[in-house]
Design an enzyme around this catalytic site. Sequence first.
Site, PDB file in Angstrom:
ATOM      1  N   SER A 160       0.863  -1.189   0.000  1.00 13.24           N
ATOM      2  CA  SER A 160       0.000   0.000   0.000  1.00 13.24           C
ATOM      3  C   SER A 160       0.891   1.227   0.000  1.00 13.24           C
ATOM      4  CB  SER A 160      -0.869   0.002   1.255  1.00 13.24           C
ATOM      5  OG  SER A 160      -1.500   1.263   1.408  1.00 13.24           O
ATOM      6  N   TYR A 173      -1.686  -0.564  10.068  1.00 17.99           N
ATOM      7  CA  TYR A 173      -1.797  -0.966   8.656  1.00 17.99           C
ATOM      8  C   TYR A 173      -0.538  -0.534   7.901  1.00 17.99           C
ATOM      9  CZ  TYR A 173      -3.699  -1.023   3.863  1.00 17.99           C
ATOM     10  OH  TYR A 173      -3.902  -1.239   2.514  1.00 17.99           O
TER      11      TYR A 173
HETATM   12  N1  NAP Z   1      -8.624  -0.164  -1.377  1.00 19.00           N
HETATM   13  C1  NAP Z   1      -7.564   0.608  -1.372  1.00 19.00           C
HETATM   14  O1  NAP Z   1      -7.648   1.836  -1.523  1.00 19.00           O
HETATM   15  C2  NAP Z   1      -6.197  -0.005  -1.204  1.00 19.00           C
HETATM   16  C3  NAP Z   1      -5.097   0.862  -1.271  1.00 19.00           C
HETATM   17  C4  NAP Z   1      -3.829   0.331  -1.128  1.00 19.00           C
HETATM   18  C5  NAP Z   1      -3.671  -1.035  -0.954  1.00 19.00           C
HETATM   19  N2  NAP Z   1      -4.752  -1.846  -0.897  1.00 19.00           N
HETATM   20  C6  NAP Z   1      -4.521  -3.274  -0.730  1.00 19.00           C
HETATM   21  O2  NAP Z   1      -5.178  -3.973  -1.768  1.00 19.00           O
HETATM   22  C7  NAP Z   1      -5.485  -5.301  -1.310  1.00 19.00           C
HETATM   23  C8  NAP Z   1      -6.933  -5.616  -1.619  1.00 19.00           C
HETATM   24  O3  NAP Z   1      -7.749  -4.757  -0.846  1.00 19.00           O
HETATM   25  P1  NAP Z   1      -9.211  -4.336  -1.316  1.00 19.00           P
HETATM   26  O4  NAP Z   1      -9.217  -2.854  -1.333  1.00 19.00           O
HETATM   27  O5  NAP Z   1      -9.593  -5.098  -2.517  1.00 19.00           O
HETATM   28  O6  NAP Z   1     -10.037  -4.795  -0.021  1.00 19.00           O
HETATM   29  P2  NAP Z   1     -11.439  -5.527   0.151  1.00 19.00           P
HETATM   30  O7  NAP Z   1     -12.328  -5.312  -1.019  1.00 19.00           O
HETATM   31  O8  NAP Z   1     -11.919  -5.112   1.496  1.00 19.00           O
HETATM   32  O9  NAP Z   1     -11.017  -7.078   0.148  1.00 19.00           O
HETATM   33  C9  NAP Z   1     -10.190  -7.603   1.144  1.00 19.00           C
HETATM   34  C10 NAP Z   1     -10.116  -9.097   0.922  1.00 19.00           C
HETATM   35  O10 NAP Z   1      -9.258  -9.651   1.921  1.00 19.00           O
HETATM   36  C11 NAP Z   1      -9.916 -10.762   2.505  1.00 19.00           C
HETATM   37  N3  NAP Z   1      -9.435 -10.975   3.862  1.00 19.00           N
HETATM   38  C12 NAP Z   1      -9.363 -10.071   4.879  1.00 19.00           C
HETATM   39  N4  NAP Z   1      -8.900 -10.656   5.987  1.00 19.00           N
HETATM   40  C13 NAP Z   1      -8.665 -11.967   5.654  1.00 19.00           C
HETATM   41  C14 NAP Z   1      -8.193 -13.084   6.376  1.00 19.00           C
HETATM   42  N5  NAP Z   1      -7.855 -13.004   7.682  1.00 19.00           N
HETATM   43  N6  NAP Z   1      -8.081 -14.266   5.731  1.00 19.00           N
HETATM   44  C15 NAP Z   1      -8.428 -14.378   4.426  1.00 19.00           C
HETATM   45  N7  NAP Z   1      -8.868 -13.352   3.687  1.00 19.00           N
HETATM   46  C16 NAP Z   1      -9.004 -12.160   4.311  1.00 19.00           C
HETATM   47  C17 NAP Z   1     -11.392 -10.419   2.436  1.00 19.00           C
HETATM   48  O11 NAP Z   1     -12.184 -11.587   2.416  1.00 19.00           O
HETATM   49  P3  NAP Z   1     -12.989 -12.246   3.639  1.00 19.00           P
HETATM   50  O12 NAP Z   1     -13.556 -11.142   4.455  1.00 19.00           O
HETATM   51  O13 NAP Z   1     -13.999 -13.095   2.936  1.00 19.00           O
HETATM   52  O14 NAP Z   1     -11.982 -13.070   4.360  1.00 19.00           O
HETATM   53  C18 NAP Z   1     -11.461  -9.766   1.057  1.00 19.00           C
HETATM   54  O15 NAP Z   1     -11.584 -10.755   0.063  1.00 19.00           O
HETATM   55  C19 NAP Z   1      -5.130  -5.325   0.182  1.00 19.00           C
HETATM   56  O16 NAP Z   1      -3.846  -5.897   0.343  1.00 19.00           O
HETATM   57  C20 NAP Z   1      -5.085  -3.862   0.554  1.00 19.00           C
HETATM   58  O17 NAP Z   1      -4.255  -3.604   1.664  1.00 19.00           O
HETATM   59  C21 NAP Z   1      -6.014  -1.365  -1.010  1.00 19.00           C
END
Ligand code: NAP
Length: 275
Positions: A160, A173
Site C-alpha cells: 500500500s 496498517y
Molecule cells: N482499497 C484501497 O484503496 C487499497 C489501497 C492500497 C492497498 N490496498 C490493498 O489492496 C489489497 C486488496 O484490498 P481491497 O481494497 O480489494 O479490499 P477488500 O475489497 O476489502 O477485500 C479484502 C479481501 O481480503 C480478505 N481478507 C481479509 N482478511 C482476511 C483473512 N484473515 N483471511 C483471508 N482473507 C481475508 C477479504 O475476504 P474475507 O472477508 O472473505 O476473508 C477480502 O476478500 C489489500 O492488500 C489492501 O491492503 C487497497
Amino acid sequence: MADHRSRLSPASRRPAAYGERYRGQVAVVTGASAGLGAQLCRDLAGAGATVVGLARNRERLHALAAELRATSPGFATVQCDVSDTVALQRTLDDVAAAQGRVDLLVNNAAQDPGVRLADIGEDDFRHTFDVNFFAPVAATLAVMPGMVERGHGTIVNISSDGGRLPSPGPGAYSSSKAALSAFSESTSFRLGPKGVSIHVVYPAFMATELGLSALGRGLRRPPRMTPRSVESVSRRILARAGGPSLEISVSGLIDAAMVFRQVMPRTYHRLRRNW
Ligand SMILES: NC(=O)c1ccc[n+]([C@@H]2O[C@H](COP(=O)([O-])OP(=O)(O)OC[C@H]3O[C@@H](n4cnc5c(N)ncnc54)[C@H](OP(=O)(O)O)[C@@H]3O)[C@@H](O)[C@H]2O)c1
C-alpha cells in the site's frame, strides 16, 4: 458493496496487455472474495489460468465460483483465514499436490484494524501483522522451494502507498505494509537470479470495502487523480508481473510525492500532518 465494474473509465476497458502469458498457469489469490482479489481471479480465469481463490466468507466465495466456473471450469475456492498460517501453508501444499505446481501467488488479503491512535492496543498491531505480513511471508515460504526447483514462478505482494508514505493515524496498517515491502525487496535479490519474480504493488486508492471504510474513519479523500478502479489495478498488475520491475505502482502522482518527501522532508511532513 459498490459494483466497481459499473464505473469503468474508457482506459479500463482496454484489452488485456498480457496476452496468453497466464494460459495454463496455476495461480493462487488470497483475499479473493471481494475487491481487487476477486477482480484478479476474474482476469486470471479469463486469461486461461487455473485459479484458486482464498478468503473467509463462504457465501462470497460461492458466488464468485458460480460466476467464474461457466468460463473457467477449473476455478476453485478454499475457505481459509490467512492469519492461520498452518492452514494457509497446508492449502498451498494441497494446491501444488493437486495441480502439480503453483506458478503465481498473489498475496492480496489484508485488514485495517481501524482503531484510533488513542484506543489502539498491541493486539490490534499483532493481528494486523498476522494478516498483512506473516500470512504473505508464510505463503511465500510455502511456494518458494517448488518455484526455485523449477526455476520459474511469480509472487505478487499487494502492499500500500500507506507503507511508503504513511498517513497520520495509529500506523498498524502502514507498518505492516512497510514490512511487506521490505520483505519483498529483500527476497527479490536472492530469488530473481533463480527465476522467481517478486513484486510489490502500490495500488493508490480503490473504492473497495477496505478503501471506503478507511475514508469513513477519517482518512483524507485522496487527490482527484489518485483513485483507480479494481479493473485497472488488476490489469496493471497482470501486465507487469513476471517482468523486471520489483515495484508495480499505479499512480505517478504518488511516485512524485515520494520524490518530494525525499527532497524536502520537513515541508513534506508539515503538509502531511494535516492531510
Ligand atoms: N482499497 C484501497 O484503496 C487499497 C489501497 C492500497 C492497498 N490496498 C490493498 O489492496 C489489497 C486488496 O484490498 P481491497 O481494497 O480489494 O479490499 P477488500 O475489497 O476489502 O477485500 C479484502 C479481501 O481480503 C480478505 N481478507 C481479509 N482478511 C482476511 C483473512 N484473515 N483471511 C483471508 N482473507 C481475508 C477479504 O475476504 P474475507 O472477508 O472473505 O476473508 C477480502 O476478500 C489489500 O492488500 C489492501 O491492503 C487497497
